[in-house]
Design an enzyme around this catalytic site. Structure first.
Site, PDB file in Angstrom:
ATOM      1  N   LYS A 276       0.809  -1.300   0.052  1.00 12.17           N
ATOM      2  CA  LYS A 276      -0.316   0.072   0.061  1.00 12.17           C
ATOM      3  C   LYS A 276       1.002   1.160  -0.167  1.00 12.17           C
ATOM      4  CE  LYS A 276      -4.069  -2.140   1.958  1.00 12.17           C
ATOM      5  NZ  LYS A 276      -4.699  -2.590   0.726  1.00 12.17           N
TER       6      LYS A 276
ATOM      7  N   THR B 107     -10.161  -0.164  -3.790  1.00  9.62           N
ATOM      8  CA  THR B 107     -10.812  -1.083  -2.966  1.00  9.62           C
ATOM      9  C   THR B 107     -10.633  -0.549  -1.391  1.00  9.62           C
ATOM     10  OG1 THR B 107      -8.785  -2.378  -2.952  1.00  9.62           O
ATOM     11  CG2 THR B 107     -10.865  -3.225  -4.178  1.00  9.62           C
ATOM     12  N   GLY B 108     -11.483  -0.627  -0.175  1.00  8.15           N
ATOM     13  CA  GLY B 108     -11.320  -0.409   1.066  1.00  8.15           C
ATOM     14  C   GLY B 108     -10.371   0.391   1.393  1.00  8.15           C
TER      15      GLY B 108
ATOM     16  N   THR C  63      -7.242   0.927   0.824  1.00 11.46           N
ATOM     17  CA  THR C  63      -6.428   1.501  -0.286  1.00 11.46           C
ATOM     18  C   THR C  63      -7.167   2.861  -0.527  1.00 11.46           C
ATOM     19  OG1 THR C  63      -5.548  -0.579  -1.116  1.00 11.46           O
ATOM     20  CG2 THR C  63      -5.388   1.256  -2.542  1.00 11.46           C
TER      21      THR C  63
ATOM     22  N   SER D   9     -13.413  -3.284   1.098  1.00 12.18           N
ATOM     23  CA  SER D   9     -12.054  -4.137   1.329  1.00 12.18           C
ATOM     24  C   SER D   9     -12.011  -5.241   0.390  1.00 12.18           C
ATOM     25  CB  SER D   9     -12.061  -4.456   2.747  1.00 12.18           C
ATOM     26  OG  SER D   9     -10.901  -5.013   3.078  1.00 12.18           O
TER      27      SER D   9
ATOM     28  N   ASP E  36     -12.556  -7.008  -4.348  1.00  7.04           N
ATOM     29  CA  ASP E  36     -11.838  -7.545  -5.658  1.00  7.04           C
ATOM     30  C   ASP E  36     -12.798  -7.669  -6.476  1.00  7.04           C
ATOM     31  OD1 ASP E  36      -9.323  -7.022  -4.667  1.00  7.04           O
ATOM     32  OD2 ASP E  36      -9.186  -9.192  -3.773  1.00  7.04           O
TER      33      ASP E  36
ATOM     34  N   ASP F 115       1.352  -8.685  -4.437  1.00  8.26           N
ATOM     35  CA  ASP F 115       2.294  -9.379  -3.842  1.00  8.26           C
ATOM     36  C   ASP F 115       2.220 -10.991  -4.152  1.00  8.26           C
ATOM     37  OD1 ASP F 115       4.322 -10.319  -2.440  1.00  8.26           O
ATOM     38  OD2 ASP F 115       3.761  -9.715  -0.512  1.00  8.26           O
TER      39      ASP F 115
END
Length: 151
Positions: A23, A45-46, A48, A65, A71, A91
């Site tokens: 992030k 999203t959430g 971020t 989130s 997603d 990641d």
């Protein structure tokens, strides 16, 4: 399979997503490229999205989130052709409980032929492309024809 043309305007709808330990990298990248990004419609999203609003002072359309369905919300927007490109600092070495959702999201980006960056250098390539700054046509398969042949 026939293909159809989808026109992307010069003002793109961009999804911004980052796994937890990336992030800060995404926030830094967004701040470095804010002059280009502020011209576009941004989704995240959430957490971020909240962090980007706070740290970069950008208007962000915030979804829930990622692990709670964010997603999948982005995936739905891609399938509805409401997202033009995605920056997803993912990641691959840190498996998450929602890995199936991540895989589905990456698959939808490929299915609908939208540009996707999964790391900083690819995001740099996308944002520095002349295609990022203007109108562009992308080809997408005609899935109606695909479905008709499957039945």
């Amino acid at each position: 399979m026939k293909k159809t043309i989808r026109k992307l305007s010069s003002k793109k709808s961009i999804a911004l997503i980052a796994h937890d330990n990336l992030k800060d990298n995404l926030i830094s990248w967004v701040k470095d490229n804010i002059i280009f990004l502020q011209e576009h419609t941004l989704y995240a999203t959430g957490t971020t999205g909240n962090l980007l609003e706070k740290e970069a002072s950008l208007c962000i359309h915030k979804l829930i989130s990622g692990p709670l369905g964010g997603d999948q919300q982005v995936g739905a927007l891609i399938a509805e052709q409401k997202i033009d490109m995605m920056i997803f600092f993912w990641d691959p070495l840190n498996p998450a409980a929602h890995d199936p959702d991540v895989k589905a999201l990456l698959r939808l980006a490929a299915v609908w032929n939208i540009p996707i960056a999964t790391n900083e250098v690819t995001a740099d390539f996308l944002i520095s492309s002349p295609l990022f700054h203007g109108e562009v046509e992308i080809l997408i398969p005609d899935y109606n024809e695909y479905l008709k042949n499957r039945l």
